[in-house]
Design an enzyme around this catalytic site. Structure first.
Site, mmCIF file in Angstrom:
data_model
loop_
_atom_site.group_PDB
_atom_site.id
_atom_site.type_symbol
_atom_site.label_atom_id
_atom_site.label_comp_id
_atom_site.label_asym_id
_atom_site.label_seq_id
_atom_site.Cartn_x
_atom_site.Cartn_y
_atom_site.Cartn_z
ATOM 1 N N ARG A 71 0.820 -1.227 0.000
ATOM 2 C CA ARG A 71 0.000 0.000 0.000
ATOM 3 C C ARG A 71 0.849 1.269 0.000
ATOM 4 O O ARG A 71 0.558 2.196 -0.769
ATOM 5 C CB ARG A 71 -1.001 -0.035 1.158
ATOM 6 C CG ARG A 71 -2.182 -0.988 0.884
ATOM 7 C CD ARG A 71 -3.142 -1.046 2.052
ATOM 8 N NE ARG A 71 -2.439 -1.398 3.290
ATOM 9 C CZ ARG A 71 -2.877 -1.108 4.506
ATOM 10 N NH1 ARG A 71 -4.006 -0.450 4.656
ATOM 11 N NH2 ARG A 71 -2.183 -1.476 5.563
ATOM 12 N N ASN A 102 -6.983 -2.561 1.636
ATOM 13 C CA ASN A 102 -6.884 -4.028 1.612
ATOM 14 C C ASN A 102 -8.259 -4.619 1.374
ATOM 15 O O ASN A 102 -9.262 -4.067 1.804
ATOM 16 C CB ASN A 102 -6.408 -4.540 2.977
ATOM 17 C CG ASN A 102 -4.912 -4.428 3.105
ATOM 18 O OD1 ASN A 102 -4.194 -4.379 2.115
ATOM 19 N ND2 ASN A 102 -4.430 -4.375 4.340
#
Ligand code: ZN
Ligand code: ZN
Ligand code: FE
Length: 754
Positions: free
Chosen positions: A26, A44
């Site tokens: 990320r 996520n």
């Protein structure tokens, strides 16, 4: 009129499947979005991440290319799906992840990265901190006890982050943003030597001991290790005593690449594997001797580079640039990870016992690999590889593959992926079997797995098979678990079909030591026609007796005698290889063969290699698994292109002429050439029988699997012969070709019967 140029803006939703959680993905997406001035967010989700993007069309395309190309080393992008949306955004955000019970991907442990090694010198709160890590590196699987992979679900939960660490953890621009094991000298785990926890002092003492030729037990990443100077033979010999290991080569950790190059020959590809983020043990050809006892006359070294910050700090101070780095358990026992147990069994045996206070949740060995046919072959699948999923072309949810008896690893099916356990070991040993049960229960829990179908070996006495039956009996959920028995060599071939996602009939050639056959005999030199569902035995090696059963595995001279008697070869008295064999035992085995006492039949290729190694006087008794064939391969003269005759009759390959010819060669040519001619013969047989099958069936795909194909020369020669003649050859690359890969094969065979 003034022409106004506007750049075309667009919105997309990108879904990325694969191993993208816990590997710094990320923050990577965040930086990439900034680079291309794209707005949106990343979050996520169950099987990966989703990214909302809003920005210039061209730049979105560049972003998509980069996401695959520049992903963090441990990330694996399996799939990218992009769809147009209408959402517009003004900035880019990393959304906090909701607790999602469905997340099943856990990253393997990652060797310390270069940035962290830099930080060891420059970051005030992490100067020489032996547990330094970031989102791109550090422990993962070894510390997690629950999913999702968040700090509270790891053994780092008991260490409260200090203010600085906490700030880094929450700063999206920091390399330690959401790095779950983040820690520093002020707040993290520490090494321990008795009551001493000052790392500098411990390190000084530890380094001095190693350089003085002493023996150490040190807690590492996945368990306790024995460490000593790899150039000090008496230290290495004492390490052997402690492990109760006679001859098996020890792994060696070298200070750096220069040190590896001093002692080993390696090509660029091997160098790449050695330096990869997995930092596995790589089997390399030896160039210069270490202590003799490290590899006891074999010409290879199991080499690895430092992978923990601790290792780097240790080598900075050590005089020696090579240390034996082996697990501290007794040979055959599971790796030691429990602190009290370690103290009890190790402290008195070594000169220094060093521990640390970060709990090991999932014990884990170092992985062992080698380069074969220009690609990686995994021999022991553990650190850096586990629990990375093997993606399949079918659903396998709820299937449990129990694995084989030796070199066990088991396998569980989640959706359309297989999760293989770490290397467990040989289940005949009670401690190892207990470790198997614990690990199975642990991974069932971790991955929220409930077995519906159990696939196990056909052998009635395998412990893994008994475990399958126990699971079934203990199943309190009412619904019955079905058990499917899968033939060992079919499972070998199926493991390779699975990782290559092949769904058709192939020529499956499976050579190994031992596997229970449909006829109750011990198979191991098998030519199958099969797919993942079923198999037909097209041909096999000649059956010979194994006098004394398992004893014949440890003592190759028994197998040689069996072959000689089987083929009525009467030159036994002239053979030097029986000279060292105890006369009484020799007489007993002769009688066993004659009267057919305790002599099961085998078609094992492994036993044939054992017999030939003995015949060349290389190994009458083995001090470790596969020693005889390893010694046979070690001496081989690669320039020899000749081979021996063999007989193919009625689907049986027999070796009377082969062995007679070897005996004739014994007095005339060097054993190194005989060994090569023997290897060439086996490669030729593989090719000839494949041709026979192709003639009858037109099948062109050939799978080579089974422990014998760890023999690099044999595998490369066979692939070469087959490829040259338009066969398509497949070998195991994601799981071991040895019994460590069996569980994947069992699982995939069972998926046909869901
Ligand atoms: Zn790092
Ligand atoms: Zn801290
Ligand atoms: Fe096998």
């Amino acid at each position: 009129m003034k022409f106004k140029f506007t750049k075309i803006k667009k919105s997309v939703l990108i879904s990325i499947e694969g191993l993208v959680q816990g590997v710094g993905f990320r923050p990577f997406v965040y930086r990439l979005a900034n680079k291309y001035k794209l707005k949106g967010n990343v979050a996520n989700r169950t099987d990966g991440v989703i990214i909302n993007l809003y920005g210039e069309e061209k730049l979105i395309e560049s972003f998509k290319i980069d996401i695959k190309k520049l992903a963090p080393p441990a990330a694996f992008v399996k799939n990218i799906i992009s769809e147009n949306t209408k959402s517009e955004f003004v900035d880019f955000k990393i959304l906090t992840s909701e607790v999602n019970e469905q997340i099943t991907e856990i990253s393997p442990d990652i060797a310390v990265c270069d940035d962290c090694l830099e930080d060891l010198n420059s970051q005030n709160h992490r100067v020489n901190y032996p547990f330094i890590n970031c989102t791109n590196c550090g422990p993962r699987f070894t510390i997690v006890n629950k999913i999702p992979y968040d700090r509270i679900n790891t053994s780092m939960s008991e260490f409260e982050m200090c203010e600085i660490c906490n700030e880094e953890y929450h700063n999206v621009l920091d390399r330690r943003f959401h790095a779950q094991p983040v820690a520093c000298n002020n707040c993290g785990p520490t090494y321990l030597l008795n009551d001493e926890c000052n790392f500098e002092n411990i390190l000084d003492e530890l380094v001095a001991k190693i350089d003085k030729g002493k023996l150490l037990a040190v807690k590492g990443l996945g368990g306790y290790n024995i460490i000593c100077d790899a150039k000090n033979n008496s230290a290495v010999l004492r390490a052997r005593e402690i492990k109760g290991r006679d001859g098996k080569p020890f792994a060696v950790m070298f200070k750096d690449l220069n040190a590896v190059q001093e002692y080993c020959k390696l090509n660029l590809k091997e160098e790449e594997i050695l330096k990869s983020w997995q930092k596995p043990i790589v089997i390399l050809e030896q160039k210069k001797d270490l202590a003799q006892s490290v590899n006891t006359g074999l010409n290879s070294i199991g080499a690895m580079l430092p992978y923990l910050p601790f290792h780097y700090l240790m080598f900075e101070k050590l005089k020696t640039n090579a240390i034996v780095y082996t697990s501290a358990n007794n040979s055959g026992n599971p790796i030691i990870s429990d602190d009290d147990f370690a103290k009890n069994v190790l402290e008195n045996k070594v000169n220094l016992f060093v521990s640390h206070n970060r709990e090991i949740e999932n014990p884990l060995d170092d992985s062992v690999v080698k380069l074969v046919s220009d690609d990686i072959q995994i021999i022991r699948r553990a650190r850096g590889f586990v629990p990375k999923q093997v993606y399949l072309n079918r659903t396998v949810e709820g299937i449990f593959g129990t694995g084989a008896e030796l070199k066990n690893s088991f396998c569980i099916g989640k959706n359309s992926s297989a999760i293989l356990s770490q290397y467990i070991g040989d289940l005949k040993n009670l401690e190892t079997f207990n470790f198997y049960e614990q690990t199975a229960n642990r991974l069932f829990d971790l991955f929220k797995f409930k077995p519906k179908v159990i696939a196990c070996d056909m052998h009635p006495e395998y412990f893994s098979t008994q475990f399958a039956e126990k699971l079934n009996a203990n199943n309190i959920n009412g619904s019955k678990i079905s058990i499917l028995k899968v033939q060992h060599h079919h499972a070998h071939i199926a493991s390779c079909l699975a990782e290559n996602q092949i769904d058709e009939k192939v020529i499956g050639i499976s050579f190994d030591g031992t596997g229970y056959g449909n006829d109750g005999n011990i198979w191991g030199g098998e030519f199958l026609i099969c797919d993942t569902k079923s198999f037909e035995r097209f041909a096999h090696f000649d059956y010979v007796k194994m006098p004394g059963g398992d004893l014949a595995v440890n003592e190759p001279w028994r197998m040689l005698l069996s072959y000689l008697k089987n083929y009525n070869i009467n030159k036994i008295d002239s053979l030097k290889c029986f000279d060292g064999v105890d006369g009484e035992a020799y007489g007993l085995v002769s009688k066993m063969l004659q009267n057919n006492i305790n002599s099961p039949l085998t078609s094992s290729a492994g036993r044939l290699f054992d017999a030939v190694a003995c015949l060349l006087n290389l190994c009458a008794e083995q001090s470790f698994d596969a020693e005889a064939p390893m010694r046979l391969e070690t001496i081989l003269d690669k320039s020899e292109i000749g081979f021996y005759p063999y007989i193919y009759n009625n689907s049986i390959v027999s070796f009377s002429e082969t062995i007679n010819s070897v005996i004739n060669d014994l007095n005339t040519i060097d054993v190194s050439r005989i060994s090569a001619k023997f290897h060439n013969t086996i490669a030729q047989i593989i090719f000839d029988v494949a041709k026979r099958i192709n003639k009858e069936t037109s099948i062109k795909k050939v799978i080579l699997s089974g422990g014998v194909f760890q023999n690099k020369y044999l595998l490369e020669k066979s692939i070469h012969n087959l490829n040259k003649n338009n066969f398509e050859v497949y070998t195991n690359r994601l799981v071991p070709p040895n019994d460590g890969g069996i569980a994947l094969g069992q699982l995939v065979v069972a998926s046909n019967f869901l």
